[in-house]
Design a protein around this motif. Structure first.
Motif, mmCIF file in Angstrom:
data_model
loop_
_atom_site.group_PDB
_atom_site.id
_atom_site.type_symbol
_atom_site.label_atom_id
_atom_site.label_comp_id
_atom_site.label_asym_id
_atom_site.label_seq_id
_atom_site.Cartn_x
_atom_site.Cartn_y
_atom_site.Cartn_z
ATOM 1 N N LEU A 134 0.850 -1.194 0.000
ATOM 2 C CA LEU A 134 0.000 0.000 0.000
ATOM 3 C C LEU A 134 0.884 1.242 0.000
ATOM 4 O O LEU A 134 1.756 1.393 0.852
ATOM 5 C CB LEU A 134 -0.901 -0.002 1.243
ATOM 6 N N VAL A 135 0.658 2.100 -0.988
ATOM 7 C CA VAL A 135 1.407 3.357 -1.072
ATOM 8 C C VAL A 135 0.457 4.495 -0.712
ATOM 9 O O VAL A 135 -0.559 4.704 -1.381
ATOM 10 C CB VAL A 135 1.986 3.580 -2.484
ATOM 11 N N LYS A 136 0.772 5.207 0.346
ATOM 12 C CA LYS A 136 -0.054 6.326 0.774
ATOM 13 C C LYS A 136 0.021 7.474 -0.235
ATOM 14 O O LYS A 136 0.870 7.489 -1.117
ATOM 15 C CB LYS A 136 0.415 6.835 2.143
ATOM 16 N N LYS A 137 -0.858 8.450 -0.053
ATOM 17 C CA LYS A 137 -0.883 9.612 -0.931
ATOM 18 C C LYS A 137 0.457 10.331 -0.879
ATOM 19 O O LYS A 137 0.958 10.686 0.197
ATOM 20 C CB LYS A 137 -2.004 10.567 -0.526
ATOM 21 N N VAL A 138 1.048 10.533 -2.038
ATOM 22 C CA VAL A 138 2.310 11.272 -2.153
ATOM 23 C C VAL A 138 2.229 12.140 -3.400
ATOM 24 O O VAL A 138 1.392 11.922 -4.277
ATOM 25 C CB VAL A 138 3.530 10.324 -2.274
ATOM 26 N N SER A 139 3.123 13.085 -3.490
ATOM 27 C CA SER A 139 3.194 13.901 -4.696
ATOM 28 C C SER A 139 3.744 13.048 -5.834
ATOM 29 O O SER A 139 4.454 12.060 -5.604
ATOM 30 C CB SER A 139 4.094 15.113 -4.482
ATOM 31 N N LEU A 140 3.415 13.424 -7.053
ATOM 32 C CA LEU A 140 3.910 12.686 -8.205
ATOM 33 C C LEU A 140 5.434 12.702 -8.244
ATOM 34 O O LEU A 140 6.066 11.693 -8.588
ATOM 35 C CB LEU A 140 3.345 13.285 -9.495
ATOM 36 N N LEU A 141 6.027 13.833 -7.873
ATOM 37 C CA LEU A 141 7.483 13.938 -7.873
ATOM 38 C C LEU A 141 8.101 12.937 -6.904
ATOM 39 O O LEU A 141 9.097 12.269 -7.231
ATOM 40 C CB LEU A 141 7.897 15.365 -7.493
ATOM 41 N N LYS A 142 7.507 12.808 -5.717
ATOM 42 C CA LYS A 142 8.045 11.867 -4.735
ATOM 43 C C LYS A 142 7.828 10.433 -5.186
ATOM 44 O O LYS A 142 8.675 9.562 -4.970
ATOM 45 C CB LYS A 142 7.392 12.095 -3.372
ATOM 46 N N LEU A 143 6.681 10.181 -5.842
ATOM 47 C CA LEU A 143 6.429 8.837 -6.358
ATOM 48 C C LEU A 143 7.480 8.459 -7.398
ATOM 49 O O LEU A 143 7.956 7.321 -7.426
ATOM 50 C CB LEU A 143 5.029 8.768 -6.973
ATOM 51 N N LEU A 144 7.849 9.394 -8.244
ATOM 52 C CA LEU A 144 8.875 9.130 -9.252
ATOM 53 C C LEU A 144 10.211 8.802 -8.602
ATOM 54 O O LEU A 144 10.994 8.003 -9.129
ATOM 55 C CB LEU A 144 9.021 10.336 -10.180
ATOM 56 N N ARG A 145 10.447 9.399 -7.427
ATOM 57 C CA ARG A 145 11.694 9.107 -6.710
ATOM 58 C C ARG A 145 11.707 7.696 -6.135
ATOM 59 O O ARG A 145 12.766 7.153 -5.827
ATOM 60 C CB ARG A 145 11.892 10.131 -5.584
ATOM 61 N N PHE A 146 10.493 7.103 -5.965
ATOM 62 C CA PHE A 146 10.412 5.728 -5.472
ATOM 63 C C PHE A 146 10.905 4.721 -6.514
ATOM 64 O O PHE A 146 11.352 3.635 -6.159
ATOM 65 C CB PHE A 146 8.958 5.353 -5.144
ATOM 66 N N ILE A 147 10.782 5.087 -7.785
ATOM 67 C CA ILE A 147 10.965 4.103 -8.853
ATOM 68 C C ILE A 147 12.323 3.408 -8.811
ATOM 69 O O ILE A 147 12.391 2.178 -8.889
ATOM 70 C CB ILE A 147 10.695 4.748 -10.223
ATOM 71 N N PRO A 148 13.448 4.146 -8.681
ATOM 72 C CA PRO A 148 14.737 3.439 -8.618
ATOM 73 C C PRO A 148 14.809 2.430 -7.472
ATOM 74 O O PRO A 148 15.369 1.339 -7.632
ATOM 75 C CB PRO A 148 15.749 4.577 -8.426
#
Length: 294
Positions: free
Chosen positions: A222-236
């Motif tokens: 489960l991924v809580k609400k985050v900004s799109l920018l922060k979500l992109l930082r999760f990818i690596p």
């Protein structure tokens, strides 16, 4: 008949159909009954699998296509004595990564035909079987919208997913979810929820690195609400299975799961998509005989 090969001719830009000669070559001079069936349209794989699994005991069925073909076959043969093998011919080929150590898929046809059978779990999402992963949230909305773009005459089919990746984040920010995992209740404003039997999706992302096909439990990321920018930082980190280090990422395990929302959402599982505002998931321990490549 011992072996049934169900081929999606559209998979992998014709990659699946190219296996026909290899299948004939493998069984040449072998006194073994086998049959090759090529699907003609959506849902045909389910009908083929249902027909032959009901006629033959201990039949081995092989899926030659992508995740959607695999899901169709599973829903035709589930609860039968047949076993299921996967010859990956799609784009992502995610489920096979949970059962094969050889991600190069060299000699995958021969190794699967000669592979051993093992009982694994399968799961249900709103009454439909799935083998790998079901999800709700940004990723499933991208998949849903990509189908919308595919229907536009002026947009090339191969561009639909890319366009959806650009379009979807502009309107999807989060989803209010009521989540019930066995006897536990959660309420989260969520960006994404993945319900996993296998570990990998999205072309190899280990979204639930600890998922086990034979533990009798669903793994939930489960991924809580985050900004799109922060979500992109999760990818690596997600590519390496380290996204659990982020405080917005939570993991759970359970046998039964129910999720509700005040908004309609896209529920996707193994390539299939349904619009709804409520979903129920159940694990079926040892529900399938899977063929594990040699």
């Amino acid at each position: 008949m011992k072996h049934l090969f169900i081929i999606n001719p559209a998979a992998g830009n014709g990659k699946a159909i190219n296996y026909i000669d290899e299948i004939h070559k493998y069984f040449k001079d072998k006194n073994v009954n086998y049959k090759i069936k090529v699907t003609e349209d959506r849902g045909h794989a389910t009908l083929i699998a249902k027909k032959y699994s009901s006629l033959h005991k201990n039949l081995r069925i092989y899926s030659l296509g992508g995740d959607g073909t695999l899901n169709e076959i599973l829903n035709g043969m589930a609860c039968s004595s047949a076993s299921l093998g996967v010859i990956p011919c799609g784009t992502g080929n995610d489920f096979i990564k949970s059962v094969s150590k050889d991600n190069s898929f060299s000699d995958i046809l021969k190794n699967t035909i000669e592979g051993e059978e093992k009982l694994i779990d399968i799961a249900l999402a709103n009454g439909r079987y799935f083998l790998n992963i079901s999800s709700v949230g940004l990723d499933s909305e991208v998949a849903y919208n990509s189908k919308m773009f595919k229907q536009k005459r002026f947009i090339p089919s191969h561009m639909s997913y890319f366009l959806s990746l650009l379009y979807t984040p502009f309107y999807f920010k989060s989803l209010p979810l009521e989540i019930y995992i066995d006897n536990k209740e959660l309420k989260e404003e969520s960006m994404l929820m993945a319900v996993c039997n296998g570990s990998f999706y999205g072309g190899g992302i280990p979204i639930c690195p600890d998922a086990n096909l034979s533990d009798g439990k669903l793994d939930i990321c489960l991924v809580k609400k985050v900004s799109l920018l922060k979500l992109l930082r999760f990818i690596p980190k997600a590519l390496k299975g380290n996204h659990g280090e982020a405080e917005e990422v939570l993991f759970y395990k359970g046998r039964n799961l129910k999720v509700k929302s005040s908004k309609n959402f896209s529920l996707q599982w193994d390539g299939e998509i349904l619009r709804c505002n409520e979903a129920e998931f159940t694990i079926i321990p040892n529900g399938l005989k899977a063929i594990i490549p040699k």
